[in-house]
Design a protein around this motif. Structure first.
Motif, PDB file in Angstrom:
ATOM      1  N   GLY A  21      -5.053 -53.996  29.597  1.00 36.48           N
ATOM      2  CA  GLY A  21      -6.442 -54.021  29.162  1.00 36.48           C
ATOM      3  C   GLY A  21      -7.203 -52.754  29.497  1.00 36.48           C
ATOM      4  N   LYS A  22      -6.641 -51.927  30.392  1.00 40.05           N
ATOM      5  CA  LYS A  22      -7.288 -50.665  30.750  1.00 40.05           C
ATOM      6  C   LYS A  22      -6.997 -49.612  29.682  1.00 40.05           C
ATOM      7  N   PRO A  23      -7.781 -48.512  29.654  1.00 39.19           N
ATOM      8  CA  PRO A  23      -7.599 -47.491  28.614  1.00 39.19           C
ATOM      9  C   PRO A  23      -6.175 -46.974  28.482  1.00 39.19           C
ATOM     10  N   ALA A  24      -5.493 -46.707  29.603  1.00 36.81           N
ATOM     11  CA  ALA A  24      -4.131 -46.178  29.528  1.00 36.81           C
ATOM     12  C   ALA A  24      -3.180 -47.177  28.874  1.00 36.81           C
ATOM     13  N   PHE A  25      -3.418 -48.450  29.104  1.00 32.55           N
ATOM     14  CA  PHE A  25      -2.614 -49.498  28.489  1.00 32.55           C
ATOM     15  C   PHE A  25      -2.802 -49.476  26.982  1.00 32.55           C
ATOM     16  N   TRP A  26      -4.055 -49.418  26.542  1.00 31.94           N
ATOM     17  CA  TRP A  26      -4.336 -49.393  25.102  1.00 31.94           C
ATOM     18  C   TRP A  26      -3.832 -48.105  24.472  1.00 31.94           C
ATOM     19  N   ASP A  27      -3.863 -47.020  25.216  1.00 31.63           N
ATOM     20  CA  ASP A  27      -3.331 -45.758  24.683  1.00 31.63           C
ATOM     21  C   ASP A  27      -1.841 -45.903  24.377  1.00 31.63           C
ATOM     22  N   ALA A  28      -1.123 -46.581  25.261  1.00 34.36           N
ATOM     23  CA  ALA A  28       0.311 -46.782  25.044  1.00 34.36           C
ATOM     24  C   ALA A  28       0.554 -47.651  23.818  1.00 34.36           C
ATOM     25  N   LEU A  29      -0.267 -48.678  23.639  1.00 36.75           N
ATOM     26  CA  LEU A  29      -0.118 -49.533  22.466  1.00 36.75           C
ATOM     27  C   LEU A  29      -0.479 -48.783  21.191  1.00 36.75           C
ATOM     28  N   ALA A  30      -1.503 -47.954  21.275  1.00 38.75           N
ATOM     29  CA  ALA A  30      -1.899 -47.165  20.113  1.00 38.75           C
ATOM     30  C   ALA A  30      -0.788 -46.195  19.711  1.00 38.75           C
ATOM     31  N   ALA A  31      -0.133 -45.592  20.704  1.00 36.09           N
ATOM     32  CA  ALA A  31       0.959 -44.661  20.431  1.00 36.09           C
ATOM     33  C   ALA A  31       2.124 -45.395  19.774  1.00 36.09           C
ATOM     34  N   ALA A  32       2.425 -46.587  20.280  1.00 39.11           N
ATOM     35  CA  ALA A  32       3.505 -47.378  19.692  1.00 39.11           C
ATOM     36  C   ALA A  32       3.151 -47.797  18.274  1.00 39.11           C
ATOM     37  N   SER A  33       1.894 -48.154  18.053  1.00 38.40           N
ATOM     38  CA  SER A  33       1.443 -48.553  16.725  1.00 38.40           C
ATOM     39  C   SER A  33       1.586 -47.410  15.733  1.00 38.40           C
ATOM     40  N   LYS A  34       1.253 -46.211  16.186  1.00 35.63           N
ATOM     41  CA  LYS A  34       1.350 -45.042  15.320  1.00 35.63           C
ATOM     42  C   LYS A  34       2.805 -44.766  14.950  1.00 35.63           C
ATOM     43  N   LYS A  35       3.699 -44.895  15.919  1.00 39.44           N
ATOM     44  CA  LYS A  35       5.121 -44.685  15.650  1.00 39.44           C
ATOM     45  C   LYS A  35       5.643 -45.702  14.642  1.00 39.44           C
ATOM     46  N   LEU A  36       5.160 -46.920  14.753  1.00 43.12           N
ATOM     47  CA  LEU A  36       5.624 -47.988  13.872  1.00 43.12           C
ATOM     48  C   LEU A  36       4.913 -47.989  12.515  1.00 43.12           C
ATOM     49  N   ASP A  37       3.832 -47.214  12.403  1.00 40.77           N
ATOM     50  CA  ASP A  37       3.089 -47.115  11.143  1.00 40.77           C
ATOM     51  C   ASP A  37       2.720 -48.504  10.617  1.00 40.77           C
ATOM     52  N   VAL A  38       1.963 -49.243  11.417  1.00 45.34           N
ATOM     53  CA  VAL A  38       1.568 -50.599  11.056  1.00 45.34           C
ATOM     54  C   VAL A  38       0.676 -50.581   9.819  1.00 45.34           C
ATOM     55  N   ARG A  39       1.033 -51.405   8.852  1.00 46.40           N
ATOM     56  CA  ARG A  39       0.222 -51.545   7.648  1.00 46.40           C
ATOM     57  C   ARG A  39      -0.037 -53.016   7.383  1.00 46.40           C
ATOM     58  N   LEU A  40      -1.270 -53.325   7.079  1.00 46.27           N
ATOM     59  CA  LEU A  40      -1.690 -54.710   6.895  1.00 46.27           C
ATOM     60  C   LEU A  40      -2.087 -54.945   5.449  1.00 46.27           C
ATOM     61  N   ASN A  41      -1.658 -56.067   4.900  1.00 45.72           N
ATOM     62  CA  ASN A  41      -2.101 -56.462   3.565  1.00 45.72           C
ATOM     63  C   ASN A  41      -3.620 -56.651   3.602  1.00 45.72           C
ATOM     64  N   PRO A  42      -4.371 -56.002   2.708  1.00 56.70           N
ATOM     65  CA  PRO A  42      -5.842 -56.114   2.735  1.00 56.70           C
ATOM     66  C   PRO A  42      -6.351 -57.546   2.679  1.00 56.70           C
ATOM     67  N   ARG A  43      -5.522 -58.440   2.178  1.00 56.39           N
ATOM     68  CA  ARG A  43      -5.908 -59.857   2.139  1.00 56.39           C
ATOM     69  C   ARG A  43      -6.240 -60.377   3.536  1.00 56.39           C
ATOM     70  N   TYR A  44      -5.616 -59.784   4.546  1.00 60.11           N
ATOM     71  CA  TYR A  44      -5.801 -60.252   5.915  1.00 60.11           C
ATOM     72  C   TYR A  44      -6.709 -59.332   6.728  1.00 60.11           C
ATOM     73  N   GLY A  45      -7.367 -58.392   6.055  1.00 60.49           N
ATOM     74  CA  GLY A  45      -8.293 -57.503   6.733  1.00 60.49           C
ATOM     75  C   GLY A  45      -7.669 -56.161   7.037  1.00 60.49           C
ATOM     76  N   THR A  46      -8.173 -55.498   8.034  1.00 57.33           N
ATOM     77  CA  THR A  46      -7.664 -54.198   8.451  1.00 57.33           C
ATOM     78  C   THR A  46      -7.533 -54.192   9.971  1.00 57.33           C
ATOM     79  N   TRP A  47      -6.807 -53.195  10.467  1.00 53.84           N
ATOM     80  CA  TRP A  47      -6.709 -52.989  11.912  1.00 53.84           C
ATOM     81  C   TRP A  47      -7.615 -51.827  12.299  1.00 53.84           C
ATOM     82  N   ASP A  48      -8.384 -52.016  13.346  1.00 50.23           N
ATOM     83  CA  ASP A  48      -9.320 -50.990  13.793  1.00 50.23           C
ATOM     84  C   ASP A  48      -9.073 -50.724  15.273  1.00 50.23           C
ATOM     85  N   MET A  49      -8.403 -49.613  15.560  1.00 52.55           N
ATOM     86  CA  MET A  49      -8.059 -49.326  16.947  1.00 52.55           C
ATOM     87  C   MET A  49      -9.295 -49.085  17.796  1.00 52.55           C
ATOM     88  N   GLN A  50     -10.339 -48.512  17.207  1.00 50.52           N
ATOM     89  CA  GLN A  50     -11.556 -48.266  17.977  1.00 50.52           C
ATOM     90  C   GLN A  50     -12.186 -49.568  18.435  1.00 50.52           C
TER      91      GLN A  50
END
Length: 213
Positions: free
Chosen positions: A161-190
């Motif tokens: 839950g701390k910033p460094a934790f979220w940074d690691a998840l954000a980095a993993a998300s970027k590597k995985l290139d997560v894409r969401l069907n617009p029907r289910y909304g969008t992902w907002d890392m901020q």
């Protein structure tokens, strides 16, 4: 309360109850609810998981009126379940990148401790279903997620839950290139959560319709 158990409950409230990961550009492939790396989460897979939750919710209440209330309180269930399915994959990638792994024995130890804490196996299953929308057959899977988050935080020298934790998840998300069907909304890392697709034209048309002729 033991620190590990307290952390587990906090994690459940923070990352189980709602999707918390990443905004990536582009749409999911046709027929997919989301794409995470080279894996597709199909609409059929999502509907099956949602069905598991609904079946468990229906079995837990005594009449149709109660069930209707449960459904009304979980109107975003499909999007929430999809978020958790994505989170599972992203967190696992972040854990792997950090050299973190979780054993079945650790999951069972955590489950046993939580069962003692809440008053038994049935009480734990009920609590996870009611509070976090996790059906009984997915409980161990969810506890593994909690342990991965805890261990990842430890490996990073921080808490989940701390910033460094979220940074690691954000980095993993970027590597995985997560894409969401617009029907289910969008992902907002901020915002660290799911966001609905904004449709300002709906408000504009509605406002125009209210204008006197």
């Amino acid at each position: 309360m033991h620190r590990r158990r307290r952390t587990a409950l906090l994690l459940s409230a923070a990352i189980v109850a709602a999707p918390l990961l990443t905004a990536c550009g582009g749409d999911a492939r046709p027929g997919a609810a989301a794409v995470v790396g080279d894996q597709r989460i199909t609409v059929a897979q999502l509907e099956n998981r949602v069905g598991e939750v609904r079946s468990a919710q229906r079995a837990a209440v005594s009449d149709d009126a109660q069930y209707a209330q449960v459904v009304a309180k979980s109107g975003t269930l499909s999007r929430d379940v999809l978020g958790n399915m994505v989170l599972d994959r992203v967190l696992r990638r972040a854990a792997q990148d950090a050299g973190v792994s979780v054993t079945r024995k650790e999951v069972q130890q955590m489950r046993g401790g939580l069962e003692k804490q809440v008053g038994g196996a049935e009480a734990l299953r009920t609590a996870w279903l009611q509070q976090y929308g996790v059906p009984p057959q997915r409980l161990d899977e969810n506890l593994r997620l909690q342990l991965e988050a805890q261990k990842l935080g430890t490996a990073l020298g921080t808490d989940a839950g701390k910033p460094a934790f979220w940074d690691a998840l954000a980095a993993a998300s970027k590597k995985l290139d997560v894409r969401l069907n617009p029907r289910y909304g969008t992902w907002d890392m901020q915002k660290r959560g799911r966001a609905d697709v904004r449709t300002p034209w709906v408000r504009e048309v509605t406002a125009a319709a209210r204008q006197p002729a």
